[in-house]
Write a protein that holds these residues in place. Structure first.
Motif, PDB file in Angstrom:
ATOM      1  N   ASN A   8       0.809  -1.225   0.000  1.00  0.00           N
ATOM      2  CA  ASN A   8       0.000   0.000   0.000  1.00  0.00           C
ATOM      3  C   ASN A   8       0.841   1.273   0.000  1.00  0.00           C
ATOM      4  N   GLY A   9       2.023   1.231   0.574  1.00  0.00           N
ATOM      5  CA  GLY A   9       2.871   2.424   0.646  1.00  0.00           C
ATOM      6  C   GLY A   9       3.715   2.602  -0.605  1.00  0.00           C
ATOM      7  N   LYS A  10       4.236   3.802  -0.742  1.00  0.00           N
ATOM      8  CA  LYS A  10       5.133   4.064  -1.881  1.00  0.00           C
ATOM      9  C   LYS A  10       6.500   3.490  -1.575  1.00  0.00           C
ATOM     10  N   SER A  11       7.085   2.827  -2.535  1.00  0.00           N
ATOM     11  CA  SER A  11       8.424   2.278  -2.334  1.00  0.00           C
ATOM     12  C   SER A  11       9.457   3.319  -2.745  1.00  0.00           C
ATOM     13  N   LYS A  12      10.628   3.235  -2.142  1.00  0.00           N
ATOM     14  CA  LYS A  12      11.710   4.158  -2.478  1.00  0.00           C
ATOM     15  C   LYS A  12      12.262   3.805  -3.852  1.00  0.00           C
ATOM     16  N   PRO A  13      12.544   4.812  -4.681  1.00  0.00           N
ATOM     17  CA  PRO A  13      13.188   4.504  -5.962  1.00  0.00           C
ATOM     18  C   PRO A  13      14.618   4.032  -5.722  1.00  0.00           C
ATOM     19  N   SER A  14      15.107   3.234  -6.608  1.00  0.00           N
ATOM     20  CA  SER A  14      16.465   2.717  -6.453  1.00  0.00           C
ATOM     21  C   SER A  14      17.479   3.838  -6.645  1.00  0.00           C
ATOM     22  N   PHE A  15      18.676   3.606  -6.152  1.00  0.00           N
ATOM     23  CA  PHE A  15      19.740   4.603  -6.230  1.00  0.00           C
ATOM     24  C   PHE A  15      20.069   4.943  -7.676  1.00  0.00           C
TER      25      PHE A  15
END
Length: 77
Positions: A8-15
């Motif tokens: 449900n939450g937004k995931s962090k974009p990769s480096f």
């Protein structure tokens, strides 16, 4: 009905994606000034050597631009 397996939450974009985004924004911000400077240099070189019948190397000589400045801003009668 089954619930989806998506979080449900937004995931962090990769480096790598963050770096790619920063590089792309830098390119977008710098492309116009770089093209303007390149056009200025090419225009000076062509104008000075083709229209002025002078060697192209003199375009980048500081003495040439000091002479032009003195001609433009000279106090004359």
């Amino acid at each position: 009905m089954k619930a989806s397996s998506r979080p449900n939450g937004k995931s962090k974009p990769s480096f790598g994606k963050v770096i790619a985004r920063v590089v792309w924004m830098s390119v977008k911000l710098l492309i116009i000034p770089v093209l303007c400077v390149a056009a200025l240099i090419v225009g000076l070189a062509i104008g000075f050597s083709v229209l002025g019948d002078k060697p192209m190397a003199e375009v980048f000589d500081m003495k040439t631009w000091k002479h032009m400045y003195d001609l433009v801003f000279a106090e004359g009668a």
